[in-house]
Design an enzyme around this catalytic site. Sequence first.
Site, short mmCIF file in Angstrom:
data_model
loop_
_atom_site.label_atom_id
_atom_site.label_comp_id
_atom_site.label_asym_id
_atom_site.label_seq_id
_atom_site.Cartn_x
_atom_site.Cartn_y
_atom_site.Cartn_z
N LYS A 39 0.92 8.27 -4.75
CA LYS A 39 -0.08 8.02 -3.69
C LYS A 39 0.25 7.22 -2.42
O LYS A 39 -0.38 7.59 -1.14
CB LYS A 39 -1.14 7.87 -4.64
CG LYS A 39 -1.90 6.61 -4.89
CD LYS A 39 -2.67 5.67 -4.66
CE LYS A 39 -2.35 4.47 -5.24
NZ LYS A 39 -3.55 3.87 -5.36
N GLN A 74 2.10 -2.02 -0.58
CA GLN A 74 2.70 -0.94 -1.87
C GLN A 74 3.64 0.47 -1.11
O GLN A 74 4.53 0.49 -1.58
CB GLN A 74 2.09 -0.78 -2.74
CG GLN A 74 1.78 -1.65 -3.63
CD GLN A 74 1.48 -1.36 -5.17
OE1 GLN A 74 0.59 -0.21 -5.31
NE2 GLN A 74 2.32 -1.55 -6.16
#
Lengths: 409, 409
Positions: free
Chosen positions: B265, B360
Amino acid sequence: MPDYAQRHKVAVVGSGNWGSTISKIIAENTKEHSDLFEPEVRMWVFEEEIEVPESSKHHSKLGGQKCKLTEVINEVHENVKYLPDIALPDNVVADPDLKSAVKSATLLVFNLPHQFIGKTLDGIVGHHLPYARGISCIKGVDVSDGTVTLHSELIMERLGIYCGALSGANIAPEVAAKKFCETTIGYDAPPMDLKQPDGSPKDNLIKVDEQRQHKTKPTHVKLHPVPQDLPHVDAELFESLFARPYFHVRHVRDVAGVALGGALKNIVALASGFVAGKGWGENAKAAIMRVGILEMVNFGRTWFPKSVDERTFTEESAGLADVISSCSGGRNFRSACHAVEQGISVNEIEEKELNGQKLQGTSTAYAVYDFLAKHDQLKQFPLFVAVHDILEEKATPDDLPALLDGKKT
Amino acid sequence: MPDYAQRHKVAVVGSGNWGSTISKIIAENTKEHSDLFEPEVRMWVFEEEIEVPESSKHHSKLGGQKCKLTEVINEVHENVKYLPDIALPDNVVADPDLKSAVKSATLLVFNLPHQFIGKTLDGIVGHHLPYARGISCIKGVDVSDGTVTLHSELIMERLGIYCGALSGANIAPEVAAKKFCETTIGYDAPPMDLKQPDGSPKDNLIKVDEQRQHKTKPTHVKLHPVPQDLPHVDAELFESLFARPYFHVRHVRDVAGVALGGALKNIVALASGFVAGKGWGENAKAAIMRVGILEMVNFGRTWFPKSVDERTFTEESAGLADVISSCSGGRNFRSACHAVEQGISVNEIEEKELNGQKLQGTSTAYAVYDFLAKHDQLKQFPLFVAVHDILEEKATPDDLPALLDGKKT
């Protein structure tokens, strides 16, 4: 280099901001695919007299004058009232006469507010080509007397033509400005339109509502085959008619799912507005959307088990993407959010901020609640019921977590 | 009134904002379900000296002093550094000694930044109960050398204990403030933990990575059965341990899907930030999320075909809900959005706004790209590849619609 003796003629029935936007998209494509379509796109416009604003760049000649809307559109190629500041291609031709607009159209695209569909169909019956094919871009479904009727079904029944549906995360001004988005077309070609090995039409009787579990008297419609000298009407043809570099099209066979998505998401948008109004942040909104999508799946599975494909809700623009965009903005979301922030009811917001006009979400929430109550299925749809109860002031947004957990507050 | 001779002891390994929040939730539940759990929750804290702020209401005694973080937490019941202004239940006990924190825990909850997991497991090996069970709340997966390794798998391999995963739309400060949300627990009880007709454990050898198509050398771990005098470790026990009125838990057996959702995601969040930076509105963001979820489905289906259930991505909090909240806010989304608005690269934003710290999303996008390239599957994941190419400045956000359409720009 047309491969066919004839080309399709397209009429768009409706000219609001979404109707004008779809006409623009179609007109861009009919020009580009002149082997399949006649370039001219007839757009039926409900005639009204307007005062042309002085300011806009597209219509200096008419600025300040009172004119008929169709004349303005055909003169300056802009729907100055409903889609201002967007240039329409000059092959969009506004027509105030419904009968003349549809009379030679082989493809009919319906795009008008749902409350006008009945009267508009009255005006079309008997004046359209019997072998035309339709696409409904009308949001919502008609829920009354324990029955859900799709607008595409209504069109099929009234006009005797096959009709599919188009829906998606398509806020009109963004699409008109060519900002990237996607849409879903539901079209389940009738057997006679499928190519048969011997070239003959297979069947011309279609059960309009065979998929519905809850309707007692099914309606049969006798369809006329599309003449062989016209380009075949299938997913590929609709791709050519609707897809643009900024407007991606995906096809499903599930017409009911596409239509239901566009209706039920408005209930979810109210719930998302409630939690936004409470200031509960992104986690809570995402949870509401997830639960809402699963209730849409459950609704489709329960009442349209033969036709609904649950992936329409979980994987298509007409499902999750439309839920996401409606739960992040739009009138239903904002009104619910304002109601909670101001400590008043959504009904009061409708009075105060919308001049008494009813939101699509509130009318759908009430209609769906009555429908579920009639079928004794309230417990299976805790979010839809919670939204109704909050609108009715029998519950508050603070009760939502417990209500979704199946706990009575 | 315990039905069992023994109760579970819980240790949380990690104490950042999410680790402290999970410790708080668990401690609320161990108090409430004292038939199943010992109330005390040990939270391992990486010790550091901090200066206690003067202002906060919870620690007037220590204000302005230099103290050890564990001492502050145990004195004022607040993680003043990583979760300020949130009262922790007094049965959360901060422990600076990793070995002592885990030594008698029957349930180990891992919740620390992924870069510290290897070294932390080194410190635990040999000091934990061999029959403990684990849950990993660590976001991300380890992608290297053409192999995807889940943190739960790493924990299983290193500690020889079974480990599941918890993930969802769970922005920590919102959860800590008891704002409503949902989470997903993936836990696929090993056969020996299932109740056998004769009460005996069935099997104690588990193939850690049997689901993976792409790993050549599968690892086998010999598990120890949970003693019969402890409450059974199953979905119901985790419901009692994690669920709160404001924190709803759903269970799936698909551990890999839960872990992959939390990693992939972040790539989608970058793409959503790119289109937000372009000012393309809600339709475009919703389209990006839809395409992203389907690429997650495809990723799971391709490399974890035996374990991934695609509904984890399309129906669970660890899938679509986490995508939605990460694509509407959060660091990855915001950084990508700022980069486009300022006309600079995400790399420059990392330098300028994050002191050079890597997002990330960017590290995952590069790792996944290399993985896809190694397996010759770039074409099957146009969004993931487009994000990589935009980060590399080989493409721009303007190219996104064409790239998603399979058209080379």
